[in-house]
Design a protein around this motif. Structure first.
Motif, PDB file in Angstrom:
ATOM      1  N   GLY A  53       0.798  -1.224   0.000  1.00  0.00           N
ATOM      2  CA  GLY A  53       0.000   0.000   0.000  1.00  0.00           C
ATOM      3  C   GLY A  53       0.821   1.260   0.000  1.00  0.00           C
ATOM      4  O   GLY A  53       0.274   2.363   0.170  1.00  0.00           O
ATOM      5  N   TYR A  54       2.130   1.161  -0.193  1.00  0.00           N
ATOM      6  CA  TYR A  54       2.994   2.331  -0.188  1.00  0.00           C
ATOM      7  C   TYR A  54       2.968   3.018  -1.536  1.00  0.00           C
ATOM      8  O   TYR A  54       2.905   2.375  -2.589  1.00  0.00           O
ATOM      9  N   ARG A  55       3.038   4.375  -1.509  1.00  0.00           N
ATOM     10  CA  ARG A  55       3.013   5.156  -2.735  1.00  0.00           C
ATOM     11  C   ARG A  55       4.265   4.861  -3.574  1.00  0.00           C
ATOM     12  O   ARG A  55       5.373   4.818  -3.065  1.00  0.00           O
ATOM     13  N   ILE A  56       4.072   4.654  -4.885  1.00  0.00           N
ATOM     14  CA  ILE A  56       5.176   4.401  -5.818  1.00  0.00           C
ATOM     15  C   ILE A  56       5.491   5.689  -6.569  1.00  0.00           C
ATOM     16  O   ILE A  56       4.587   6.379  -7.043  1.00  0.00           O
ATOM     17  N   TYR A  57       6.780   6.014  -6.664  1.00  0.00           N
ATOM     18  CA  TYR A  57       7.227   7.228  -7.335  1.00  0.00           C
ATOM     19  C   TYR A  57       7.904   6.890  -8.665  1.00  0.00           C
ATOM     20  O   TYR A  57       8.466   5.801  -8.837  1.00  0.00           O
ATOM     21  N   ASN A  58       7.853   7.841  -9.592  1.00  0.00           N
ATOM     22  CA  ASN A  58       8.638   7.699 -10.819  1.00  0.00           C
ATOM     23  C   ASN A  58      10.124   7.625 -10.481  1.00  0.00           C
ATOM     24  O   ASN A  58      10.585   8.300  -9.557  1.00  0.00           O
ATOM     25  N   CYS A  59      10.847   6.814 -11.239  1.00  0.00           N
ATOM     26  CA  CYS A  59      12.301   6.671 -11.098  1.00  0.00           C
ATOM     27  C   CYS A  59      12.700   6.024  -9.785  1.00  0.00           C
ATOM     28  O   CYS A  59      13.823   6.177  -9.310  1.00  0.00           O
TER      29      CYS A  59
END
Length: 1004
Positions: free
Chosen positions: A561-567
């Motif tokens: 459930g953790y936010r995924i970031y670009n790069c």
């Protein structure tokens, strides 16, 4: 591989020095008629006239510094040389009773040519030294024989060097009805790029018989038939004589343009070695070599010629600054301006310098035992590491860390492997890896460092190589040129990913420790991890970042459930990897062109192998391991690199380095075998020649763009259009009736291959045998094929499990593998059917103990001592039980038999005149050693052999003797897994050995 998530007074023979340039370009053919003509006996006081080529060096003066064999050196700088003819100087010296001399050349002002630190070893008579190549001809001599009375005829011959790569060419000829010239013949001169020429008077003859050579024993004699060349102008190209041809150089303007100056010259020191790299130069006709000039230290200025764009300078002085410049040279001898200088300062001299030297014998003699080093045997528990997946995988519960086996464990059990009869060991990659699950070695991170998790005090990689060699065993190192780990390649490019140590991700992103450097073994104190990652991430956008939308949320979340970031993780399509170093795409079609230029898997960042910086990095890295004395390379994922890149860059670099370090014979027998994975049962992989194993055993047959990336596409399209029916064929694996013939390796690329087709069909030995035979004409030489049943990736028919066909089937497969053409290879543990039927690899989703890559050391506990190959003197503990297993007894005796019968090791084969399902005859003949070995083999079933030589045959299995008087021999079926090997008794050293070894569970 399938994946989961320079000395001044040193001596070197002339042949070996010449081989630095010539090795790998053309395999010697038998000397042509006349090549063995008697040479006049030397006078009581011998002389040598040395001609030295001046155009490349362009010095203002030339000096010869020499020492007659057994005598003293002249005082530096030596004796002055005098002008001879255009581009040549000469000097005649008296040698007394010496049969040769050692020599170097210099400009009288400290600039030397000493054959890259090895000096030149010269004989007597007339000798030329041109660009490092020693030959025996007079470059200023006239043009042949005097014409006989009557009508005079002459021949002008143009010879193409495009496919042989010679820098010196001689014409050895005989006018019709006349005598042969003295070997090596008359020197040819450069006509234009790729062409040498010579005009000769034929007298009244209207043709001549001819052959060509490089002055150092390498011949082109038209496959043993010599060439017939008429009077007039003729060209010889690719084995074809064209009479009445147009002058191939008529339209070629003189080449006066020098290559561009080399750029981006960089030097890095490692101990007392320096690796120098640069970008390739351009030229209107093509760059042929580079001159590297080194200054610094006590030895003054040294100039070295090299064919690639990476130079490994070894044996330097410690703590010394060195300065390097590079010039490019073309075929016409035009030399570029010197590059900007690069400097490097060496460090301390290693306390234990590399001592290894390859054994250098024919690789077909050596059955291979393949181990996953980290899973074979644990000799030092202090280097065991479980990694980030230790608990999740279930390995922790089994007290079975992924990195468990090591070099010490392997050294400890070399006698076990020797006791099996295996004399070569293929080990998984040794370079420092970096990933979450990297024990197998295919996630290379620092290609210049050995993974610390495999080494121990007193058991370094060098120690393993030396220990194996001391027992007569070879080490084949698994190497990866196609890809690095997802974290890049240290020293080339390593990506930075976005990371923030917030409440969600602090568990994943380790706190940065500027003083810590990852080596896979050392535990970083803040994180408590050996798999620390604090150097890989950055919250602030790095300078020069090319990743799109750095650090912005993607809108997706992780399974937790953790936010995924670009790069946040390396990705080929994110722009994170520069195109100069890596390809930026995923494979879409495994039989398409993109399979050679895109990523295989997220953990495998695909190198741009057509880029000079990448080529330099990899060549420099693998030079290190060649220098350590490994005996060969198993090449991982070879099919995912264009053949043009292999043939232009990597394979010549291997040959050049082995020749430079150990000589031409060692280079000839340095075994390179590639994994060209094709998981189908047809001869050509779904009709795609570019994706078929045999394709990689051949040189290119067409010239392509000088740009490697363009050349790869041009080659791919050309060969696909040619199709399977227009590919080259070979008889190198086949007997001519009952006769062995000298194989033609002139078109060999330098890479042998794993026999994927037999591998895929080893569910049944008959299928493997039939499919193997069907493909053998399409390999350059199938007798070098590496043959196995299963491996660390797959079982037969692309099974994901280790082979579970049963003991009888295993015995039958082994009997075939050890007597048919090719090199038998055994995956660790198969000798006891270890983990039969178990899934070979499931990544970290299950414990390694439940897979085909389980730890084997428990079966090796105790002591074992081998008294010879296939013979155990003593064994105690669990290893004694292992050695008592039926397949162990079987493979031991197979190795004893194979080692005693040269035909089974290196022989060609035929099924002509033979009935039987798996029956064949094999022969190997070598005039140099006087070896002649002829054997009749049948596996499992009976066979009848007709048209065979009469004589006495003795079976190596039972000792049975048969006398053949009518050319026919019938052998009854020996039974499944059993075989018969009737060896023709030729007397003397070629006498049939009779029964070899004791009867066992299958061979009886």
């Amino acid at each position: 591989m399938r994946r989961t998530p320079f000395r001044l007074l040193g001596r070197l023979s002339a042949a070996a020095a010449a081989a630095l340039v010539l090795t790998g370009l053309l395999t010697p053919s038998p000397a042509p008629p006349g090549a063995g003509s008697a040479v006049p006996a030397a006078a009581s006081e011998s002389t040598a006239t040395i001609f030295y080529y001046t155009k490349t060096k362009n010095w203002s003066a030339y000096w010869l510094h020499y020492a007659p064999d057994g005598g003293s050196w002249t005082s530096v700088p030596g004796v002055a040389m005098e002008p001879a003819c255009t581009d040549w100087v000469k000097r005649t010296v008296t040698l007394g009773s010496a049969s040769g001399l050692a020599a170097t050349f210099n400009n009288g002002s400290g600039v030397w040519d000493n054959n890259a630190g090895n000096n030149y070893d010269l004989g007597t008579g007339t000798i030329t030294v041109k660009d490092g190549v020693v030959a025996h001809s007079d470059p200023c001599a006239g043009s042949g024989t005097d014409p006989e009375p009557g009508e005079a005829h002459s021949a002008s011959v143009y010879y193409s060097t495009a496919t042989v790569g010679w820098t010196t060419t001689n014409l050895h000829y005989r006018p019709a009805g006349g005598a042969w010239t003295t070997v090596p013949g008359v020197g040819m001169e450069t006509a234009c790029t790729g062409w040498m020429k010579k005009s000769v008077d034929l007298g009244t003859a209207t043709s001549m018989t001819a052959a060509f050579n490089n002055g150092n024993g390498v011949w082109d004699n038209n496959g043993g038939s010599n060439y017939t060349i008429p009077d007039g102008l003729s060209t010889v190209r690719g084995g074809k004589v064209t009479a009445g041809a147009a002058d191939p150089c008529e339209a070629a303007a003189p080449d006066t343009q020098a290559p561009s100056t080399p750029t981006k010259v960089a030097a890095s020191a490692d101990g007392v070695s320096v690796v120098l790299t640069w970008e390739p130069s351009t030229d209107d006709r093509g760059v042929t070599k580079y001159q590297v000039t080194r200054t610094g230290g006590t030895k003054g200025t040294v100039v070295t010629d090299i064919g690639s764009t990476v130079f490994s300078d070894t044996g330097l002085e410690a703590k010394t600054a060195y300065r390097y410049t590079v010039r490019a040279v073309d075929a016409a001898g035009n030399v570029s301006a010197a590059s900007a200088a690069a400097t490097a300062t060496t460090g301390e001299k290693p306390t234990a310098p590399a001592s290894g030297r390859p054994l250098g014998t024919d690789p077909r003699r050596d059955p291979i035992y393949f181990v996953l080093t980290a899973r074979f045997n644990d000799g030092d528990s202090t280097n065991n590491r479980g990694g980030s997946q230790h608990t999740k995988s279930g390995n922790a519960a089994n007290d079975d860390p992924m990195f468990r086996g090591d070099f010490k464990g392997l050294v400890d059990k070399l006698d076990y492997i020797k006791g099996l009869g295996m004399s070569a060991i293929w080990i998984t990659p040794v370079v420092l890896n970096r990933s979450d699950y990297d024990y197998h070695g295919y996630h290379g991170y620092d290609f210049y460092e050995v993974d610390s998790r495999l080494e121990s005090a007193g058991a370094s990689y060098q120690d393993l190589i030396d220990a194996a060699h001391a027992k007569g065993m070879k080490i084949y190192q698994d190497v990866v040129y196609n890809h690095s780990s997802r974290w890049g390649a240290k020293g080339l490019f390593t990506p930075k990913v976005y990371g923030v140590r917030d409440t969600q991700w602090s568990w994943y992103y380790d706190e940065r420790n500027e003083g810590f450097e990852y080596d896979g073994l050392t535990v970083e104190t803040k994180s408590g991890k050996s798999y620390y990652n604090g150097d890989l991430w950055s919250t602030a956008e790095p300078s020069g970042n090319t990743c799109v939308n750095w650090g912005t949320p993607t809108g997706a979340t992780s399974p937790e459930g953790y936010r995924i970031y670009n790069c946040q993780w390396p990705n080929p399509t994110s722009g994170m990897f520069p195109k100069a170093y890596y390809h930026n795409c995923w494979i879409g079609n495994w039989e398409g062109e993109d399979s050679r230029s895109c990523w295989l898997h997220e953990d495998l960042a695909d190198f741009n192998t057509e880029s000079a910086p990448v080529q330099n990095y990899l060549i420099g890295a693998y030079d290190k391991y060649i220098d350590m004395g490994v005996d060969g390379f198993r090449v991982d994922t070879a099919v995912h690199i264009p053949r043009t890149t292999w043939n232009r860059r990597f394979l010549p670099a291997i040959q050049e380095r082995v020749t430079q370090q150990f000589g031409a014979e060692a280079a000839k027998n340095f075994f390179v075998f590639g994994e060209v994975a094709a998981f189908v049962n047809d001869k050509w992989n779904r009709g795609s020649v570019n994706h078929s194993a045999q394709f990689y055993t051949w040189k290119e047959r067409k010239e392509y763009s000088a740009d490697d990336a363009k050349a790869a596409l041009e080659m791919y399209d050309y060969e696909q259009q040619q199709g399977t029916g227009s590919q080259p064929t070979s008889t190198n694996a086949f007997l001519d009736g009952n006769a062995y013939h000298t194989p033609d390796h002139s078109r060999f690329s330098g890479m042998n291959v794993i026999d994927m087709r037999m591998h895929m069909n080893f569910g049944d030995a008959n299928n493997a045998y039939g499919n193997g035979k069907d493909s053998d004409d399409s390999y350059n030489d199938a007798t070098y094929n590496v043959v196995y049943v299963d491996s660390h990736d797959y079982g037969p028919n692309k099974s994901s499990e280790r082979y579970a066909g049963g003991t009888d089937a295993w015995a039958e497969n082994m009997s075939l593998m050890w007597t048919f053409r090719g090199i038998p290879t055994l995956y660790y543990g198969s000798e006891i059917e270890f983990q039969a039927g178990k899934k070979i690899d499931c990544g970290p989703s299950c414990p390694l103990a439940t897979t085909g890559r389980a730890y084997y050391g428990a079966h090796l506990a105790g002591d074992v001592k081998a008294s010879g190959f296939g013979t155990v003197e003593s064994a105690t503990g669990a290893v004694a039980d292992t050695l008592a297993k039926p397949l162990v007894k079987h493979v031991q005796r197979l190795n004893q038999i194979r080692r005693a019968v040269p035909a089974l090791q290196m022989g060609q084969y035929s099924t002509e005149g033979i009935s039987g399902s798996m029956a064949y005859k094999r022969r190997y003949t070598d005039a140099a050693s006087g070896t002649d070995s002829f054997a009749l083999v049948t596996v499992t079933g009976g066979a009848t052999y007709t048209g065979i030589p009469n004589g006495t045959y003795k079976d190596a299995v039972t000792g049975d003797t048969k006398v053949v008087t009518g050319g026919t021999l019938t052998v009854p079926a020996p039974g499944k897994g059993n075989l018969r090997v009737y060896v023709l008794d030729l007397g003397g050293e070629n006498a049939a050995p009779g029964k070899i070894g004791a009867a066992g569970p299958y061979l009886k």
